[in-house]
Design an enzyme around this catalytic site. Structure first.
Site, mmCIF file in Angstrom:
data_model
loop_
_atom_site.group_PDB
_atom_site.id
_atom_site.type_symbol
_atom_site.label_atom_id
_atom_site.label_comp_id
_atom_site.label_asym_id
_atom_site.label_seq_id
_atom_site.Cartn_x
_atom_site.Cartn_y
_atom_site.Cartn_z
ATOM 1 N N HIS A 109 40.171 48.559 33.889
ATOM 2 C CA HIS A 109 40.547 47.427 34.757
ATOM 3 C C HIS A 109 41.028 46.243 33.916
ATOM 4 O O HIS A 109 40.236 45.585 33.251
ATOM 5 C CB HIS A 109 39.330 47.029 35.612
ATOM 6 C CG HIS A 109 39.591 45.908 36.560
ATOM 7 N ND1 HIS A 109 39.914 46.109 37.888
ATOM 8 C CD2 HIS A 109 39.580 44.566 36.394
ATOM 9 C CE1 HIS A 109 40.069 44.937 38.478
ATOM 10 N NE2 HIS A 109 39.874 43.973 37.593
ATOM 11 N N HIS A 139 44.159 42.901 33.934
ATOM 12 C CA HIS A 139 45.284 42.193 34.571
ATOM 13 C C HIS A 139 46.183 41.652 33.456
ATOM 14 O O HIS A 139 45.933 40.563 32.942
ATOM 15 C CB HIS A 139 44.793 40.987 35.385
ATOM 16 C CG HIS A 139 43.781 41.288 36.437
ATOM 17 N ND1 HIS A 139 44.089 41.317 37.782
ATOM 18 C CD2 HIS A 139 42.446 41.538 36.363
ATOM 19 C CE1 HIS A 139 42.995 41.577 38.474
ATOM 20 N NE2 HIS A 139 41.984 41.713 37.647
ATOM 21 N N GLU A 142 48.985 45.788 43.562
ATOM 22 C CA GLU A 142 47.944 45.100 44.330
ATOM 23 C C GLU A 142 48.461 44.564 45.659
ATOM 24 O O GLU A 142 49.528 43.963 45.726
ATOM 25 C CB GLU A 142 47.403 43.926 43.502
ATOM 26 C CG GLU A 142 46.265 43.175 44.177
ATOM 27 C CD GLU A 142 45.810 41.980 43.351
ATOM 28 O OE1 GLU A 142 44.697 42.024 42.817
ATOM 29 O OE2 GLU A 142 46.588 41.016 43.225
ATOM 30 N N SER A 186 45.048 37.554 53.665
ATOM 31 C CA SER A 186 44.043 37.659 54.733
ATOM 32 C C SER A 186 44.552 37.132 56.070
ATOM 33 O O SER A 186 43.864 37.228 57.078
ATOM 34 C CB SER A 186 42.782 36.900 54.325
ATOM 35 O OG SER A 186 43.096 35.529 54.109
ATOM 36 N N HIS A 218 43.027 43.782 46.721
ATOM 37 C CA HIS A 218 42.440 42.718 45.893
ATOM 38 C C HIS A 218 40.942 42.574 46.110
ATOM 39 O O HIS A 218 40.171 42.660 45.151
ATOM 40 C CB HIS A 218 43.145 41.366 46.081
ATOM 41 C CG HIS A 218 42.502 40.300 45.250
ATOM 42 N ND1 HIS A 218 41.753 39.289 45.791
ATOM 43 C CD2 HIS A 218 42.440 40.132 43.912
ATOM 44 C CE1 HIS A 218 41.276 38.520 44.813
ATOM 45 N NE2 HIS A 218 41.684 39.018 43.667
ATOM 46 N N HIS A 231 38.443 44.983 43.799
ATOM 47 C CA HIS A 231 37.349 44.102 43.414
ATOM 48 C C HIS A 231 36.333 44.111 44.547
ATOM 49 O O HIS A 231 36.717 44.175 45.723
ATOM 50 C CB HIS A 231 37.840 42.657 43.233
ATOM 51 C CG HIS A 231 38.798 42.478 42.097
ATOM 52 N ND1 HIS A 231 40.141 42.308 42.283
ATOM 53 C CD2 HIS A 231 38.588 42.400 40.771
ATOM 54 C CE1 HIS A 231 40.734 42.146 41.110
ATOM 55 N NE2 HIS A 231 39.817 42.203 40.157
ATOM 56 N N GLU A 256 31.945 40.185 43.515
ATOM 57 C CA GLU A 256 31.854 39.771 42.124
ATOM 58 C C GLU A 256 31.203 38.403 41.943
ATOM 59 O O GLU A 256 30.969 37.987 40.812
ATOM 60 C CB GLU A 256 33.225 39.793 41.447
ATOM 61 C CG GLU A 256 34.136 38.642 41.732
ATOM 62 C CD GLU A 256 35.361 38.649 40.824
ATOM 63 O OE1 GLU A 256 35.214 38.533 39.604
ATOM 64 O OE2 GLU A 256 36.465 38.774 41.361
ATOM 65 N N ASP A 281 38.816 43.387 32.332
ATOM 66 C CA ASP A 281 39.430 42.418 33.223
ATOM 67 C C ASP A 281 40.579 41.766 32.437
ATOM 68 O O ASP A 281 40.927 42.236 31.359
ATOM 69 C CB ASP A 281 38.408 41.393 33.729
ATOM 70 C CG ASP A 281 38.570 41.121 35.237
ATOM 71 O OD1 ASP A 281 39.561 41.579 35.817
ATOM 72 O OD2 ASP A 281 37.706 40.447 35.813
HETATM 73 O O1 MCF Z 1 39.102 40.115 38.190
HETATM 74 C C1 MCF Z 1 39.388 38.779 37.963
HETATM 75 C C2 MCF Z 1 38.510 37.982 38.853
HETATM 76 N N1 MCF Z 1 38.589 38.402 40.242
HETATM 77 C C3 MCF Z 1 39.728 38.482 40.966
HETATM 78 N N2 MCF Z 1 40.971 38.484 40.602
HETATM 79 C C4 MCF Z 1 41.520 38.428 39.390
HETATM 80 C C5 MCF Z 1 40.851 38.503 38.161
HETATM 81 N N3 MCF Z 1 41.719 38.264 37.196
HETATM 82 C C6 MCF Z 1 42.906 38.098 37.768
HETATM 83 N N4 MCF Z 1 42.816 38.201 39.096
HETATM 84 C C7 MCF Z 1 43.981 38.062 39.995
HETATM 85 C C8 MCF Z 1 44.049 39.024 41.137
HETATM 86 O O2 MCF Z 1 44.571 40.250 40.797
HETATM 87 O O3 MCF Z 1 43.962 36.805 40.599
HETATM 88 C C9 MCF Z 1 44.867 36.845 41.691
HETATM 89 C C10 MCF Z 1 44.918 38.285 42.145
HETATM 90 O O4 MCF Z 1 46.231 38.703 42.117
HETATM 91 C C11 MCF Z 1 44.573 35.936 42.822
HETATM 92 S S1 MCF Z 1 42.935 35.627 43.204
HETATM 93 C C12 MCF Z 1 42.578 34.279 42.187
HETATM 94 FE FE FE Z 2 39.904 41.919 37.967
#
Ligand code: MCF
Ligand code: FE
Length: 407
Positions: free
Chosen positions: A65, A67, A145, A149, A183, A210, A213, A311
């Site tokens: 996982h 990003h 992704e 909502s 997401h 996710h 968390e 992450d």
């Molecule tokens: O995993 C971490 C923390 N949790 C959620 N989202 C993200 C994380 N790092 C990047 N993100 C991204 C997610 O993929 O943040 C974006 C989304 O596209 C918006 S939510 C703040």
């Molecule tokens: Fe993440």
């Protein structure tokens, strides 16, 4: 056909076999693995790449996982609690994303390779990292992704998601596998989740989301309270969470390669459901420490397998799996260091492979030839310590083999 040998081979097979002075015969798949003596006799005409000096061969690491689009962050985002992090992401997202151009992401991927990662589960919000990913020899499960909502935006959001997924599909190959990321339960409308999961079922795509968390997410999903209420009211004119955790999980039946990321605030019922779904949990220990001051209670997982993910650099100071493994080893100080090291190495190899639906993570006949090598700094006193010493001492690797090729 190629052969490589080392002082130690850590197989990560079901018996946790370790071979002293062993050799691996491989092309794109592993053909045979045995002692160097036997392999030398059996293949007298093939040159062997003999690694010495406390050398180790093991399966390449799987970062389940990450990003990459958030690779522009180092010192910008706020840590300490999820709400501060979220507001700081919203404030700086544009700048951070622009900073993470093809060149920067390629550099990060190169460094991930040199730190032993041969496969990633890449969570892609916009497909801005696609080109850099395609250039890298690292195997990618590329999770497009879906997020949103608001009920009246579903059609637009689904169309945008589908166009990113269809574009990713054009590049599908042995080392680039399109997949789907939802997401989170608070940010994706259940209609959108349902449509997206139908697509995953029809096309047999891996799915990851996710899940629980943060404390803020727990308060909001269970009670429509807490700092998320303020956030959703102000930004989206929403006063209730779109799903309860169990309603969300119930949507994921019959997904073959399914994983949930974080899960630090899950209930026992949620865990039962995750087990029933046959899902894995992506454990991101550094991210959880920085964004929620907490860690996943591994004792509660029972038979649910866990994997290791860094992450993004949005919630970590490193994308190195060995850094992450060291953090996990230190964070879970209640666990026996020797036993737990073995568990972590398996989480970062064979469990990652299973979660992503791959045939990797084991040095064994017919598995994909994704192999890394490095050397321990000195002789090993007791073979039982091997996993722990690997985690403690390895920063960079010497050889990376992906799909049978030195890369
Ligand atoms: O995993 C971490 C923390 N949790 C959620 N989202 C993200 C994380 N790092 C990047 N993100 C991204 C997610 O993929 O943040 C974006 C989304 O596209 C918006 S939510 C703040
Ligand atoms: Fe993440």
């Amino acid at each position: 056909m190629k052969i490589i040998s080392a002082n130690w081979i850590v197989t990560c097979d079901e018996n946790d076999s370790i071979i002293k002075d062993g050799a691996i015969v491989f092309d794109d798949k592993i053909i045979e693995i045995d002692s160097l003596d036997k392999i030398e006799k059996k293949y007298p005409n093939i040159e062997i790449n003999k690694l010495e000096n406390n050398s180790v061969l093991m399966p390449g690491l799987i970062n389940s996982h990450v990003h990459l689009e958030f690779s522009g962050n180092s010192t910008t985002l706020k840590y300490g609690n999820f709400y501060s992090w979220l507001t700081s992401v919203i404030k700086h997202r544009e700048d951070l994303i622009n900073k993470a151009d093809k060149k920067l992401i390629s550099l990060k991927l190169e460094k991930m390779k040199r730190t032993g990662t041969t496969t990633i589960g890449a969570i892609s919000s916009y497909s801005f990292e696609l080109e850099a990913c395609l250039k890298s020899p690292i195997n990618k499960v590329f999770f497009c992704e879906v997020i949103g909502s608001k009920g009246d935006m579903i059609d637009t959001l689904f169309a945008d998601f589908k166009s990113r997924l269809n574009n990713a599909k054009k590049f599908a190959s042995k080392n680039f596998i399109p997949a789907i990321a939802i997401h989170s339960p608070y940010s994706v409308h259940p209609f959108l989740v349902r449509e997206t999961l139908n697509l995953a079922r029809n096309e047999n795509l891996a799915v990851s989301s996710h899940f629980l968390e943060s404390r803020e997410e727990f308060e909001w999903l269970h009670k429509d309270e807490g700092s998320f209420l303020e956030f959703f009211k102000n930004f989206l004119n929403q006063e209730k969470a779109v799903s309860k955790p169990m309603e969300f999980l119930n949507l994921f039946s019959n997904i073959k390669n399914l994983s949930f990321t974080h899960c630090v605030e899950v209930s026992n019922n949620d865990l039962e459901k995750i087990k029933e779904l046959g899902a894995s949990i992506n454990h991101c220990v550094t991210s959880n420490r920085l964004l929620n001051n907490t860690k996943l209670d591994l004792d509660r997982l029972g038979e649910i397998p866990f994997t290791i993910g860094t992450d993004g650099l949005s919630s970590n100071n490193s994308l190195s799996m060995f850094d992450e493994l060291r953090n996990a080893l230190m964070a879970h100080y209640d666990k026996n260091v020797i036993e737990f090291s073995k568990k972590l190495i398996k989480a970062a190899t064979v469990n990652g492979s299973r979660a992503l639906g791959l045939n990797k993570g084991v040095i064994g006949k017919d598995f994909d030839s994704d192999i890394i090598s490095f050397s321990l700094p000195d002789n090993l006193e007791d073979v039982e310590d091997l996993y722990m010493q690997i985690i403690l001492h390895t920063k960079f690797v010497d050889n990376v083999i992906i799909g049978g090729e030195y890369v």
